[in-house]
Design a protein around this motif. Structure first.
Motif: not given
Lengths: 468, 468
Positions: B69-75
């Protein structure tokens, strides 16, 4: 640990030119064999062919007409014809010794027939009355319908000089002449010459037998129903067609599943009929990259000292295990993961191409096609490369699209449509994605953006590889 | 008496263009058939092919890596990676529904594998530690050797945006799109597309089956001993090779003797497998011109009203007798005597070429090759024609040779060698004699001297037909 493994882990990036050089250095022209002329079509002659007997083998007529002594026609005109006695026919295929043409005599003669003794020239039938006693003839009546034409008298309306309408023995080629040099590609005119000098066969390098094999558990064969997660195998079809175009005899092997043992067994089966093996897929950095797994892990098991040696008493399976394939990262797009090496007891060359359809096709054009042509002994290995003005894609609309970009340090090959002429032009078709088969099918050129180019402006000049 | 006979007697001279027009008007494209893709290579598609299912058929990964999930890699960064739990592998060919990627989770995914539910992007393995807990990974270990890679944790070093490294369903072609238009020639990329959309076969015009037959009692087969008055048959080899080059499936029939009944019987035998018949020899004005005799005299026996009708109960011999061949005088050199017509119950087209080797080859290039390509339905029937500067032959010495001459009113075709480039050049090779096979084998072009030209000066511009 072998250098293979270092490369597999990406220790070094190869340029397109380095990978190609490595292939062309390793791949050898096939051993020559004697092939019947029509089987040798398109192949490279390895012998210098000399002419065994002169062509034509005897003086013969270049016209349908009358074999005469030129002196007998010296004063002939339509008003005052030379009247000669016709002593018979000389047809093509006759030995030419049945008749002797004495003074005041003529033999009716056909194109290609041997000039009979005594005669020194031929009068075309159109310069005579054809033996009819009427005006100038246009033709001879068939002998079967009018046998009297081979006798009687003929009126000659025009003089001929000695040797007129006679093809001299050896006038085309002489015994001992070089007919064709080694290295000649045998097309129709060369086949004409070889047959004309009596050669039923020629010593040539044969067409390589290329086995094309696609890999991937996701592949279904065209015509089958697609299950979830499946796509159709297109690489084995595309590369089989491309290998045939390149000059090879092709054996297409349908998709092999991503299982190393199955792949090894398939390769074992195919080695017997392969001068060159081409696989697609399974060469990247994934956990199921079967080609790499099947051909690398085994190489690692091999003691170094066995490398390249023909081990006696080795069975087929062991032979396949003697694979020496370098898996490489290339500085190109598409087509980054590539492999090249040899396999089996005959060290059959193998090129392992990536599996994305556009990647495999571009890789074929850049690496496999030249390898096939080198095996044929052809001098001209590569597609024509030209320069053309880069224009925006068709249908790009009024607004100029963003310029083409390419990652620094990578040689990019984009699909394009080429228009030749005084000011050659090329336009990209489709995007750079290596899965875009639809666009590939409408391209007739590859646009090359070299390693140093990161942006190509519209209206600039680019290098173009012309396909097909 | 039919018009055939008038023409046979030379009542009219045809131009090259008129003869070609007549042939191309009469010869029809072959009826389409369904051929397997690799058999259809080089053929013309007659159907518009639409895409039945989208390509790709499902969202899939363009890289070997991790579905997230792209959101999990945001930082995520190398210093502060996103640590995700690996829930399993998605290999190419899996249905893609076995796993669901929840928050904080990742599925190891291979290129071409379906994006599992829950995931919206793929992180390439090179942007992670590959689950090793060490530095950035270059590759995945094969699953067979390291099964633990499909579990554990993975450290993601770079963020991805939604859809990153995901090929969307239909991103190449969509269901209902036109894949290929009717009229497309099927080369490797088109075969790639057809197989990719699941088509195992295509509806195309087949390659014409061309029977090539040489005539002449003087002809021996290569490899045999030459008897007096004999020469080797080269036409049947040269034209068989040329017909194959033009795209045909070729049946070469060795030389037939100059006997009308034998020739008729041979043609009868061959008609069954011929879409086009090509003969050489026996069409001039001699008394043993067997092709003309066999096909003209019979036509004369036919009552006019039977012309073109399919007579019921007709046997094969009668069928062959229904020949309608016009024998013509052409305003060309070489190649003056030509014939064209139809023969047999299916009105199979027949081209009867002259017998001199150069004449027959030039006639093939000018008339038979376009006919074969027209039967294939190809749009591009002709060899490329260019303009080039005419230079003296190689080895002509210091003194400039006499200019080339051509008889007025005749279109002359001389053999030449062509050099392309910015200033294309052509040089004659050999003389104009139609028996000069040696020179033909070293030519790659025909120099055209049109009907109005009687002299061509060195350094002037000429028209050139590029061969092969």
């Amino acid at each position: 640990m072998s250098s293979t493994t270092e490369q597999a882990t990406g220790a070094r990036t190869w340029s397109v030119a380095e990978h190609l050089d490595d292939i062309l250095t390793a791949v050898q022209p096939l051993e020559p064999i004697e092939l019947n002329l029509l089987d040798a079509q398109g192949c490279v002659l390895v012998e210098q062919v000399t002419v065994p007997v002169a062509l034509p083998p005897f003086d013969n007529s270049s016209m349908d007409g009358y074999a005469v002594r030129a002196a007998d026609t010296e004063r002939a005109s339509e008003a005052s014809p030379a009247v000669l006695t016709v002593i018979g026919d000389v047809a093509a295929g006759s030995s030419g010794t049945e008749l002797t043409v004495g003074p005041g005599r003529a033999a009716r003669i056909m194109t290609g027939a041997p000039l009979p003794p005594g005669a020194d020239a031929v009068v075309p039938v159109e310069w005579t009355d054809g033996g009819t006693g009427a005006g100038p003839a246009r033709t001879m009546a068939p002998h079967s319908a009018a046998p009297q034409g081979s006798g009687g008298q003929v009126r000659v309306h025009r003089p001929v000089t000695p040797h007129a309408h006679v093809r001299a023995r050896g006038g085309d080629v002489c015994a001992g002449d070089v007919a064709l040099e080694a290295g000649t590609v045998l097309g129709p005119p060369q086949i004409a010459l070889l047959s004309a000098i009596g050669r039923p066969a020629a010593r040539v390098r044969p067409r390589p037998r290329v086995v094309v094999l696609s890999t991937g558990s996701e592949l279904a064969q065209p015509g089958e129903e697609l299950a979830a997660g499946q796509i159709y195998d297109s690489n084995s079809f595309a590369l089989a067609a491309a290998a045939k175009d390149a000059g090879a005899i092709v054996y297409r092997v349908g998709a092999v599943t991503d299982d190393a043992e199955t792949l090894r067994a398939t390769i074992e089966d195919q080695l017997i009929r392969a001068d060159l093996l081409v696989t697609t897929g399974g060469v990247s950095v994934g956990a199921y990259d079967v080609v790499k797994e099947a051909l690398t892990s085994v190489a690692e098991e091999e003691p170094e000292e066995r490398e390249g040696e023909a081990a006696e008493g080795e069975d087929a399976e062991q032979a396949v295990h003697r694979a020496h394939v370098d898996f490489r990262t290339l500085a190109m797009q598409p087509g980054k993961p590539q492999g090249f090496g040899t396999i089996g007891p005959d060290r059959t060359p193998i090129l392992t191409l990536p599996g994305n359809p556009v990647s495999s096709y571009v890789s074929f054009e850049l690496f496999v096609r030249p390898a096939i042509r080198a095996m044929m002994g052809l001098a001209d290995l590569h597609r024509p490369v030209v320069r053309a003005t880069l224009l925006p894609p068709h249908g790009a609309g009024d607004e100029e699209p963003a310029p083409l970009t390419s990652p620094e340090g990578k040689r990019q090959f984009l699909r394009g449509t080429y228009t030749g002429g005084e000011r050659p032009e090329v336009r990209p078709v489709g995007g750079s994605g290596s899965h875009l088969i639809g666009a590939l099918a409408h391209a007739d050129a590859l646009i090359v953006l070299p390693e140093t180019v990161t942006k190509a402006a519209w209206g600039g000049e680019v290098e173009v590889v012309l396909l097909g």
